[in-house]
Enzyme design. Sequence first.
Site, PDB file in Angstrom:
ATOM      1  N   GLU A  42      47.957  11.328  46.218  1.00 17.67           N
ATOM      2  CA  GLU A  42      47.518  12.582  45.597  1.00 17.67           C
ATOM      3  C   GLU A  42      48.615  13.240  44.762  1.00 17.67           C
ATOM      4  O   GLU A  42      48.338  13.778  43.679  1.00 17.67           O
ATOM      5  CB  GLU A  42      47.006  13.562  46.658  1.00 17.67           C
ATOM      6  N   HIS A  51      37.887  17.252  56.429  1.00 17.74           N
ATOM      7  CA  HIS A  51      37.160  17.045  55.180  1.00 17.74           C
ATOM      8  C   HIS A  51      36.504  18.351  54.713  1.00 17.74           C
ATOM      9  O   HIS A  51      35.855  18.369  53.686  1.00 17.74           O
ATOM     10  CB  HIS A  51      36.051  16.004  55.353  1.00 17.74           C
TER      11      HIS A  51
END
Lengths: 347, 332
Positions: free
Chosen positions: B60, B129
């Site tokens: 990321e 999540h």
Amino acid sequence: MSVDSIRVSQKEPQVSTDMLQRMYELMWMMRQLDRRAVALQRQGRLGTYAPLEGQEAAQIGSALALRVQDFVFPSYREHAVAYVHGMPLKRILLYWNGRYDGAMPPEGVNLFPVSVPIATQIPHAAGAALAAKLRGLDQIAVTYFGDGATSEGDFHEAMNFAAVMELPLVFFCQNNGYAISLPSRKQTKVQRIAEKATAYGMEGVTVDGNDVIAVYLAMREAVAKAASGGGPTLIEAVTYRMGSHTTADDASRYRDASEVEMWKARDPILRAENALRERGAFSEEWVTQVRKHAEEIVTEAILDMQSEPPVTLDQLFDHVYRDMPKELAIQKQEALSRQAKGESVRG
Amino acid sequence: MANTTLIGAITDALRIALQQDERVIILGEDVGKNGGVFRATEGLQEEFGETRVMDTPLAEAAIIGASIGLAVNGMIPIAEIQFLAFAYPAYEQLVSHVSRIRMRSQGRFSAPMVVRAPYGGGIRAPELHCDSPEVIFAHVPGLKVVVPATPYDAKGLLLAAIADPDPVLFFEPMRIYRSFREEVPEGYYTVPIGKARVVQEGTDCTVFAWGAMVPVALQGADLARKQHGISVEVIDLRSLSPLDRDAIRDSVMKTGRAVVLHEAPRHAGFGAEIVATINDLALDALMAPVMRVTGYDTPYPLFALEDAYMPDAARVAEGIVQAMNYEIGARL
């Protein structure tokens, strides 16, 4: 990889005497600038400063191998790289005097501002290299970082990213022996940082970072490889930070004077001088001229820095977004009227 | 017009952007061949090729960091972070570089980019999540934070984000990716960033929400009307940064009461900024303290506890009723 495999400049001169003289001049000039900057900080006329003394060959040898269009993503100690790539000395000093105009390279100079958080500039170079590749530009990206940065995630993420995508990129590590106080042997278990390239399927090269010719040649090769589609290279330039990490640090707390003395004998400027003498290209007359010229340029840059008009609040508010949000415009007005009041109080 | 879902509108916007400008590229994990784990980029690599829709290594910080280099070197990157709660390794890149490069270089460089990320709870997803950390990005000067709540806005706001000269974080409420459809115009249009939307007009109390909480706000308003006859105004902020302070002021000046609604924890949540804005601009109109209907001050739980955590219509209605029943001096 052993120390023996460190590349040094070969007997056969691959660099012209003119170029070697230019290298010497630049190294001498940057050392003067560096020492003057440290002195200015001590006098309270410059902010905290990160000195580069000892790393002149690594920086100047590598930067001279770049082409003007190549995009440089430095850390915070690469003042000599910045200068060689087109950043005026005055701006370098302005940055260390706490001003944003010092982080802004002139138009056409592909140099990113100093990056303070360790290793965070490395992925930027990967992106710029990817853009160059996608756009079909004759341009590569180069990123500079230290030995400490090779422990950061961003280094590994960017190395992997660049290798997988075969990007035109050179990772240039100045292994100057220390990350503030931590010696390289406690930073990494491998003997040579260049070995880390292997894990990413990339070529890694270790070069004597105090040998300006060796650095130049290694960099020139890596640049040519990247520019011709050969992918990225990791170059480790083994050098030594003669001074402290910054002017706020005291290196004598964590390293021996004997070690510093040992590295003094490997001084990159002295070595360039010896190489010039071998070629019969180091006359007293020439060097006097070179030093006088360097002194003039450095002095002028310092005077220019000192005579720069004070910063305005525009630098604080005007470039947060391209179009200033309404709320920020209100805050700027508040700050301006506060400043005006303060001035009237002071009379 | 096409009848589409929120995620369908996003795919539509991405396709238009890729068609319109060859500098636009999409990069991220699984966005290429797989079309993204939610299928937001489905079919795009096939249509535009691997150099326009690019699968990256699982990294990321490198995705966002490389997007900076792409942006300053002439491209318009649209980066996808698979889930917003996975953006934390890239937080440093966003805060230290994406948001600052324009100011640090005094306008010499800028990093216009869009970072898309699904966020929020309510779909029984695995741990980590489901966070709603939009406030930690909204706090950062130099970034814009946009959250659509309808297919129409998703397309128009995303196209506006791609055209924006500054970096825009585009957070997609995954709970309502496919929960309803609406008619969305074909072709290019934009919805201006920084303008709130009055979803439903009312006179007694305003509920401020965004993303997947907008439909919850409407349900809560409906409950309050049916059970107590309260007329509730619902405002979808659409953009947390910049914030449409005028819309907040105008509505509270009219209703005199407000409820702020978000999924994220209450403490230092974005709701506090809305309360402060009301204090700044509409205090004289207030007839009750501003109520906060939010997630609890706990980490977002595993899904067995999700329903207990997540604000729902009943909690929104409760907040509205509390605001209505408040008597000045009652808390003294």
